[in-house]
Design a protein around this motif. Sequence first.
Motif, PDB file in Angstrom:
ATOM      1  N   SER A 105     -16.834   7.128  16.547  1.00 44.43           N
ATOM      2  CA  SER A 105     -16.581   7.551  15.158  1.00 44.43           C
ATOM      3  C   SER A 105     -17.024   6.452  14.191  1.00 44.43           C
ATOM      4  O   SER A 105     -17.368   6.723  13.050  1.00 44.43           O
ATOM      5  CB  SER A 105     -15.096   7.873  14.951  1.00 44.43           C
ATOM      6  N   HIS A 106     -17.044   5.210  14.678  1.00 44.34           N
ATOM      7  CA  HIS A 106     -17.401   4.098  13.779  1.00 44.34           C
ATOM      8  C   HIS A 106     -18.842   4.202  13.281  1.00 44.34           C
ATOM      9  O   HIS A 106     -19.185   3.624  12.256  1.00 44.34           O
ATOM     10  CB  HIS A 106     -17.196   2.746  14.485  1.00 44.34           C
ATOM     11  N   TYR A 165     -19.561   5.007   9.712  1.00 41.86           N
ATOM     12  CA  TYR A 165     -19.311   3.993   8.673  1.00 41.86           C
ATOM     13  C   TYR A 165     -20.187   2.766   8.822  1.00 41.86           C
ATOM     14  O   TYR A 165     -20.668   2.200   7.849  1.00 41.86           O
ATOM     15  CB  TYR A 165     -17.820   3.613   8.686  1.00 41.86           C
ATOM     16  N   VAL A 166     -20.418   2.357  10.079  1.00 40.87           N
ATOM     17  CA  VAL A 166     -21.135   1.095  10.295  1.00 40.87           C
ATOM     18  C   VAL A 166     -22.647   1.311  10.360  1.00 40.87           C
ATOM     19  O   VAL A 166     -23.411   0.452   9.955  1.00 40.87           O
ATOM     20  CB  VAL A 166     -20.628   0.404  11.590  1.00 40.87           C
ATOM     21  N   VAL A 225     -19.354  -6.798  12.403  1.00 45.14           N
ATOM     22  CA  VAL A 225     -17.995  -6.275  12.301  1.00 45.14           C
ATOM     23  C   VAL A 225     -17.122  -6.843  13.424  1.00 45.14           C
ATOM     24  O   VAL A 225     -15.976  -7.251  13.202  1.00 45.14           O
ATOM     25  CB  VAL A 225     -18.002  -4.726  12.353  1.00 45.14           C
ATOM     26  N   ILE A 250     -14.392  -6.227   3.596  1.00 47.75           N
ATOM     27  CA  ILE A 250     -15.796  -5.968   3.909  1.00 47.75           C
ATOM     28  C   ILE A 250     -16.106  -4.472   3.834  1.00 47.75           C
ATOM     29  O   ILE A 250     -17.224  -4.039   4.108  1.00 47.75           O
ATOM     30  CB  ILE A 250     -16.241  -6.552   5.275  1.00 47.75           C
ATOM     31  N   GLN A 294     -11.825   1.667   1.595  1.00 45.32           N
ATOM     32  CA  GLN A 294     -12.232   2.303   2.852  1.00 45.32           C
ATOM     33  C   GLN A 294     -12.627   1.208   3.844  1.00 45.32           C
ATOM     34  O   GLN A 294     -13.482   0.367   3.551  1.00 45.32           O
ATOM     35  CB  GLN A 294     -13.421   3.228   2.598  1.00 45.32           C
ATOM     36  N   ALA A 324     -14.425  -0.802   6.636  1.00 51.94           N
ATOM     37  CA  ALA A 324     -15.842  -0.804   7.018  1.00 51.94           C
ATOM     38  C   ALA A 324     -16.063  -0.324   8.439  1.00 51.94           C
ATOM     39  O   ALA A 324     -17.167   0.090   8.785  1.00 51.94           O
ATOM     40  CB  ALA A 324     -16.410  -2.221   6.883  1.00 51.94           C
ATOM     41  N   TYR A 325     -15.027  -0.376   9.276  1.00 53.65           N
ATOM     42  CA  TYR A 325     -15.230  -0.113  10.696  1.00 53.65           C
ATOM     43  C   TYR A 325     -15.034   1.367  11.034  1.00 53.65           C
ATOM     44  O   TYR A 325     -15.956   2.033  11.489  1.00 53.65           O
ATOM     45  CB  TYR A 325     -14.295  -1.000  11.508  1.00 53.65           C
ATOM     46  N   HIS A 326     -13.814   1.892  10.790  1.00 54.25           N
ATOM     47  CA  HIS A 326     -13.549   3.272  11.201  1.00 54.25           C
ATOM     48  C   HIS A 326     -13.227   4.200  10.040  1.00 54.25           C
ATOM     49  O   HIS A 326     -12.822   5.342  10.252  1.00 54.25           O
ATOM     50  CB  HIS A 326     -12.406   3.302  12.209  1.00 54.25           C
ATOM     51  N   GLY A 327     -13.362   3.677   8.798  1.00 50.32           N
ATOM     52  CA  GLY A 327     -13.252   4.559   7.652  1.00 50.32           C
ATOM     53  C   GLY A 327     -11.850   4.897   7.190  1.00 50.32           C
ATOM     54  O   GLY A 327     -11.672   5.757   6.328  1.00 50.32           O
ATOM     55  N   LEU A 328     -10.820   4.234   7.717  1.00 57.43           N
ATOM     56  CA  LEU A 328      -9.472   4.486   7.212  1.00 57.43           C
ATOM     57  C   LEU A 328      -9.426   4.104   5.733  1.00 57.43           C
ATOM     58  O   LEU A 328     -10.084   3.160   5.310  1.00 57.43           O
ATOM     59  CB  LEU A 328      -8.419   3.686   7.988  1.00 57.43           C
ATOM     60  N   TYR A 365      -5.885   8.257   4.588  1.00 57.97           N
ATOM     61  CA  TYR A 365      -6.876   9.037   5.345  1.00 57.97           C
ATOM     62  C   TYR A 365      -7.303   8.242   6.571  1.00 57.97           C
ATOM     63  O   TYR A 365      -7.562   7.052   6.491  1.00 57.97           O
ATOM     64  CB  TYR A 365      -8.098   9.361   4.467  1.00 57.97           C
ATOM     65  N   ALA A 366      -7.350   8.942   7.712  1.00 58.00           N
ATOM     66  CA  ALA A 366      -7.905   8.340   8.925  1.00 58.00           C
ATOM     67  C   ALA A 366      -8.729   9.419   9.606  1.00 58.00           C
ATOM     68  O   ALA A 366      -8.209  10.499   9.899  1.00 58.00           O
ATOM     69  CB  ALA A 366      -6.808   7.843   9.849  1.00 58.00           C
TER      70      ALA A 366
END
Lengths: 345, 345, 345
Positions: free
Chosen positions: A156-157, A160-161, A297, C56, C65, C67-71, C81-82
Motif C-alpha cells: 500500500s505504501h 504514497y512513496v 523512508v 516528511i 499525511q 509519507a509512508y502509508h498515507g495515514l 484516515y488510514a
Amino acid sequence: MFLRNQWYAAARGGEVGRSLLRRKILNEPIVMYRTLDGQVAAIEDRCCHRHVPLSIGKLVEDRVQCAYHGLEFDRRGCCVYAPGQEKLSANARVKAYVAVEKWQLVWLWMGDPERADESLIPDFSVTEQPGWAALGETLHLDCNYLLAIDNLLDLSHIAYVHARTIGTIDVARTPVQTVREGDAVIVSRWMQDVPPPPMFVKLGGFTGNIDRWQIARAAAPCYVWLDVGGAAVGTGALEGRRDHAFRRWNLNCITPETETSSHLFWTEVRNFGLDDPAVGESLRAQMALTLAEDAEVLAMQQQAILDNPDAPEIDISFDAGAIRFRRMIERKLAEQEAQAISART
Amino acid sequence: MFLRNQWYAAARGGEVGRSLLRRKILNEPIVMYRTLDGQVAAIEDRCCHRHVPLSIGKLVEDRVQCAYHGLEFDRRGCCVYAPGQEKLSANARVKAYVAVEKWQLVWLWMGDPERADESLIPDFSVTEQPGWAALGETLHLDCNYLLAIDNLLDLSHIAYVHARTIGTIDVARTPVQTVREGDAVIVSRWMQDVPPPPMFVKLGGFTGNIDRWQIARAAAPCYVWLDVGGAAVGTGALEGRRDHAFRRWNLNCITPETETSSHLFWTEVRNFGLDDPAVGESLRAQMALTLAEDAEVLAMQQQAILDNPDAPEIDISFDAGAIRFRRMIERKLAEQEAQAISART
Amino acid sequence: MFLRNQWYAAARGGEVGRSLLRRKILNEPIVMYRTLDGQVAAIEDRCCHRHVPLSIGKLVEDRVQCAYHGLEFDRRGCCVYAPGQEKLSANARVKAYVAVEKWQLVWLWMGDPERADESLIPDFSVTEQPGWAALGETLHLDCNYLLAIDNLLDLSHIAYVHARTIGTIDVARTPVQTVREGDAVIVSRWMQDVPPPPMFVKLGGFTGNIDRWQIARAAAPCYVWLDVGGAAVGTGALEGRRDHAFRRWNLNCITPETETSSHLFWTEVRNFGLDDPAVGESLRAQMALTLAEDAEVLAMQQQAILDNPDAPEIDISFDAGAIRFRRMIERKLAEQEAQAISART
C-alpha cells in the motif's frame, strides 16, 4: 540476533572478481574473492595475527596476503605462510564460509558448515527461464532488515512513496489476502479496471485501464518474491493468464549487515522488451529511483525507532502479512536460542 | 591507563610560538605557548571559571587571556586577573606542566612536578652531533601508542607496507635478535649481500647489493631509536663501520593522545647529503609517505580491535620484541597502580 | 530534566506556513504548520503507525499525511484516515500541543494541556509598542539552555567576545547590582562617561562619551529581557530618561532542544531609525555576528563540560545573577519532581 544456519545473499556474482571485496554480513566482517578457477571464496576479514582487515591486502594466486605483515591465508581460512615462521600453530586460521554462486548471486551459509545444504537456497529459477530477462543491483539500506521486509509485505505504501513510478492510489484502496504457506507468508492484491502507473505506461504501452496484480511471498530468513503486472481490462490476467500480460518478478534478499543496516540484493525479471537494451536500462533506472525512495523512508523510520525505541505503535489491516512474518521469525529465533541452550547443557 | 612521572614529547620546538597551541596529551587538554623570553609554557587548556578552552583566547604578554570572560593565567597556571574581582581564591588556578625544550622537541613531565628530572629525557643527542643533519615532523595516528611501537619493533612489515621506499622482501626473510637491556628492548636484524631498497638507491646511490642493518631500541614509555643503513657488500658495515656507511637515525616519540590515538614526533638524522637541501627534502618526502602508509594500516588495525576487542590473536616469531616491550609496560603500570593504592592507605 | 507546564517559544511566526516545520523541543519531535484559517498547529512528529516523522509527509488541507502509508492526522493529533482501514482504534493518535502565536513567536505549552494559560506567556509587549520597531531571528545553539542564560546574565563577556559590535572594556570593569523580584533575577550595570561601542557609534551617531546602561531580567524557565542603551553624558539616561536615549530591548527565549542544544529566538526592539530599513538591516547583521560569536564560545564550553563533566569550577562576582537563576531553576525542578512523586502515590 539473527537466524543462523541459513543462506544469505552476500554479493551479486559480478561484484566478486580478482580483487578483495569487503562486506559485513550478520555483523561479521567478510572478504570475498574469486579463485583462479573462478570459484567464489569467502573468509573472515580480520587477520588472526594482528587484526588488520585482510581486504586491504592483496591476492597472491588463491591466497589473501595480509597488507601488514604478509601472512597468507587460503580459501579454507588456513594461514599457509607467515614470514620468519617455520611452523604455524593450529590456530593460525580465520573463519571460512561455505559460498555458492547461484541465480546471479553469491550465497553464504551463515552457520555450521556441516549443515550447509544447497537445496535450501531460495528458488530464483525464474531468472534463468527462457523468455525472461534478468538484471539487478545491490543497495545499502540504513535500517534493520525486517523494516525492509515489512515494506515489501505492505505494498500500500507505493501509493504514497512511489507515485513517480509504480504507485497509484488504487493500490492503497484495494484490500489484500494474506495466507501462510509453510515457512512463507503470501500477501496478494487483485485490482480490476484501474489506471496503470507511470512505469506500466512507459514500458507496457498501456493507453487505457488495466487489470493488475501484486503477489508478495516472503520466506525466512529474508527472501521476498514479488510477482507483479497488468493487462488490458478483461483479457484474463486476474484469471491466471499472467504470462501473456506485462509481468515482472522482483526478487529480493535483504541480508542483515548489522542490527540497523542491511544489504538489499534485488533482481528484476521481465517478460517484455527482451531484445531491447533501452527497456532494460529504463527498468533499471526506474527501479533504482523507486528503491532510493524506499531507502530514504526506511532510514528515517530506523532513526525514529532508535531515537525512541519504546514509542508505542498501532497496526492497521494492511500490516497483517508483515506481522505474521515477524511472528514466524521470532518463533524461529526462540527455537534457535532453545537449541543453543540445550547444546550447552 | 598511561605511565605517569615520565617525559612525553608534546610538540616540535618549531610548533610552539607566540600563539596558543592546543594539544591533548594522555587525555589531558593542554595549551602551549612561548613566553616573551622564549621559554615554552604549558598549562591546562580549560578555564577554571567556566570550562572554555584557554587556547581559543589570546596571549597578553606572558599570560593567557580567556576568550569568554577575560580571566588571565600565568605560566604557572595561576589566575592573576579576573574582571570585577579584587581578590582571587586560592583555587583560581589551572594545572601547569613542567616543560623542557631539548633535541628540537618540547617535553612535558606528566606527573608530580616535584619529581621532574631533566636527566630522564631520552638521549636524542645524535640530533646535535657534528657531521649529522636532523629534520622531523609531527604526525597524528588514529591508534593506541603501543600499536605504533609494535610497528617499529617488528620491521618485517616494511617488506609489505613500504615497498615504495624502504622495504624489500629480504627484511621479512631475515631473522632478528631480541635482547633486553635494562628498561629497553633491542631488536636487531643484519642482512648480508641484499638488494638496496628504493630510498637507499635514490639517496645513497647504490648500484649493487649492500650489507644492511636495522637496530630498533625501544624504551619506556614510548621512545624508539632506529639505527638503520647499508654499505657496499663487504665494506665492514656489519662489523661495526656504520658511520662510514649510508646511515640514518630515525628517532620516535609516540605520545598517547587518548587510548585510541597518538602523536608521533619523528626525527630523521642522517650522515649524508648534509649540504644538499634537495637530499633533506627528498628524505622528508619519503619518510612522510612511509609514515602515512603506517598511519593508514594502524588506523585500520585500531578500528578492527575496537569492533571486536575480544577477537583472539596469534603471535609469530617476529613479535618477540614487541611482546617483551608490552610486558615491561604492563609491569610498570602495575607498579604504578600499587604505589597509588599504597599512597592512599 | 526540564520544567514542564510552561510556555516555550518553538518558532518565529514567519517560520510556520503551509509546509511542515520539524523541530525538537525538550527532546520531543514536533511538527508545526499553519491551518487554512491561519492558526498554528503543532503535533508529535512521529506517525503512531510505523514511527516515520510526519514532517516528511505533506499537508492535505488541515491534515498531515504520512509519507509512508498515507495515514492522516488532524491538528488535534487524531488519525482521521488510514488506507484500507474502516474503523480506527482510540489510540490511533499522536500527541498534540497547545500552540499560541503572540509577540511574533509561536509558543507551545509543554505540559498538561488542561493547565495551559495564555496569561503566563512572557510579556514581550514592547515589540508592539508604538514608536518602536522589532526584528528577530532563530539561532541554533550547541549548548544546554542554561549556559546561554548564564551568558546573558553576565554581560561582562561582551568586553572579550563582542569587541567588534557591542563590547568595550568598561563593561568588564563596572560592577553590577543583582536583585531577585519574584520569579525573576535582575542584573543591572550603570556606566557613566564611557566611550560608546562600535554599534552605538554606527547606529546612534555618538561622537563623544556616553552614559550607558544594561539591565538584564531573566525569568523561568528561559526568558531574558535585556534593556540596553546610552545617551550623551549627563543628559539624564541614568536618571531614567531612557526612552529619549538610544535604546534597544533584546528579548530572548532559549528553548531547550536537548540537554546539550537549544533554540535561541531573539527579538531586537529599537526606538531609533524606525523609518530607515538600512538601520534595521545593519542592526540585524550586527546582532547575527554578535550571536554567532556567542554560539561559538558556548559550543566550546559545552564540549569541554561533556569532555570532563566533573572538572571543578570557580565563581567570580559577576556570576551572582546566573547562580541565583540556576538555584531558582533547581528549586522549581525539585518541586516538579516532588509533585510527580506525590501524584503517583
